[in-house]
Design an enzyme around this catalytic site. Sequence first.
Site, PDB file in Angstrom:
ATOM      1  N   ASP A  16       0.839  -1.202   0.000  1.00 23.82           N
ATOM      2  CA  ASP A  16       0.000   0.000   0.000  1.00 23.82           C
ATOM      3  C   ASP A  16       0.872   1.251   0.000  1.00 23.82           C
ATOM      4  OD1 ASP A  16      -2.304   1.567   0.070  1.00 23.82           O
ATOM      5  OD2 ASP A  16      -3.276   0.271   1.526  1.00 23.82           O
ATOM      6  N   HIS A  19       1.864   3.199  -3.306  1.00 27.31           N
ATOM      7  CA  HIS A  19       1.075   4.288  -3.900  1.00 27.31           C
ATOM      8  C   HIS A  19       1.685   5.649  -3.602  1.00 27.31           C
ATOM      9  CE1 HIS A  19      -2.300   1.844  -5.242  1.00 27.31           C
ATOM     10  NE2 HIS A  19      -2.421   1.304  -4.044  1.00 27.31           N
ATOM     11  N   SER A 169     -11.443   1.011   2.060  1.00 29.05           N
ATOM     12  CA  SER A 169     -10.506   1.457   1.027  1.00 29.05           C
ATOM     13  C   SER A 169     -10.492   2.967   0.837  1.00 29.05           C
ATOM     14  CB  SER A 169     -10.850   0.785  -0.304  1.00 29.05           C
ATOM     15  OG  SER A 169     -11.050  -0.598  -0.135  1.00 29.05           O
ATOM     16  N   HIS A 196      -8.877  -3.509   7.322  1.00 28.74           N
ATOM     17  CA  HIS A 196      -7.876  -2.670   6.656  1.00 28.74           C
ATOM     18  C   HIS A 196      -8.374  -1.231   6.693  1.00 28.74           C
ATOM     19  CE1 HIS A 196      -4.874  -1.734   3.432  1.00 28.74           C
ATOM     20  NE2 HIS A 196      -5.791  -0.859   3.050  1.00 28.74           N
ATOM     21  N   HIS A 198      -7.925   3.061   6.278  1.00 23.05           N
ATOM     22  CA  HIS A 198      -7.248   4.229   5.719  1.00 23.05           C
ATOM     23  C   HIS A 198      -7.587   5.437   6.596  1.00 23.05           C
ATOM     24  CE1 HIS A 198      -5.202   3.133   1.940  1.00 23.05           C
ATOM     25  NE2 HIS A 198      -6.000   2.069   2.006  1.00 23.05           N
ATOM     26  N   TYR A 287     -12.056   5.713  -3.665  1.00 21.74           N
ATOM     27  CA  TYR A 287     -10.921   4.801  -3.487  1.00 21.74           C
ATOM     28  C   TYR A 287      -9.622   5.579  -3.307  1.00 21.74           C
ATOM     29  CZ  TYR A 287      -8.368   0.418  -4.226  1.00 21.74           C
ATOM     30  OH  TYR A 287      -7.578  -0.694  -4.073  1.00 21.74           O
TER      31      TYR A 287
END
Length: 348
Positions: A16, A19, A169, A196, A198, A287
């Site tokens: 990740d 990115h 996400s 997960h 963010h 996203y």
Amino acid sequence: MREKKFIHIVDTTLRDGSHAVAHQFTEEHIKTIAKGLDDAGVEYIEVSHGDGLGGSSYNYGFSALTDEEMLKAAGEVIKRGKLTVLLLPGIGTHRELELAADCGAKAVRVATHVTEADIGEQHIRMAKEMGMEAFGFLMMVHMVPPEKVAEQALLFESYGADCVYVADSAGAMLPSDVKACIEAVVKRVKLPVGFHAHNNLGLAIANSLAALEAGATFLDATCRGLGAGAGNAQTEVLVGVLDKAGYETGINFYKIMDVAEELVEPIMQRPQVIRNASLMLGYAGVYSSFLLHTYRAAEKFGLDPRDILVELGRRKMVGGQEDMIIDVAYQLSQRKALKEGVSLGEAG
């Protein structure tokens, strides 16, 4: 004395986090960070292009190294942990999965949109045949009710997955949303459940704790929070918080802090903070990997990136549609020109 509950940590700094560095991890980056994570006691170390195996492309951004080069570099230094990869069906194929297994990958997370678990069936089954751990990974879960997430988790369970993940996400969920979603999944499946997070709304750690309280036993994190959008739950912070909360992770707190500060921070292109565009990702429910593409499109067409993100959210764009960002930006620029009474041709 009550025994501490063990929480499995999957560190995705080298996936990740890709990115945030435009997928330009070098062999040295991968070797030093993977070794540091392994020495600190991280159980699962995920290494792939930001969009998973096969992700290096014009659409998602070309990486500095091939899948094979990345995996071999990590495989050389990981001695205790499990080399882990991400695969999005259609981007990664059985060839990439076989390559990963040949390079020593012990686990794969098969990632699909939250309503499309069925497209991951063959990859879950193939991974199990290869002797790998297989995780079902449901993305963009904020877009559907908890019951729908649980329904899709059941599909992954039926395919033979070892664990099912719920992924925020877009960093769009509140702790109450996470709690409801995880509880619904835990109630329906017999598998371990992961989360997960963010950090686009500044809630990655809080949401991770909410997931644990609702029954999750696997959590994702990245050192310094390096990742798409405003990044992820910070591994070093999460380890410290979990220790204070009475959980066991098997990770040495001091060592993981050193990995974050001495190995990861020096290669960061910018601090992993919640900038306006990242905040808009969470607010609009878009996203997180769209962010860099959105910045570039905004600059190209002279737009405010926030306007692009709001439009992407309105259209319910999902991972895999990054190529549409240019189309959306172009259409918005046309609207802007018309609104100002100037045609694109005259403006040029």
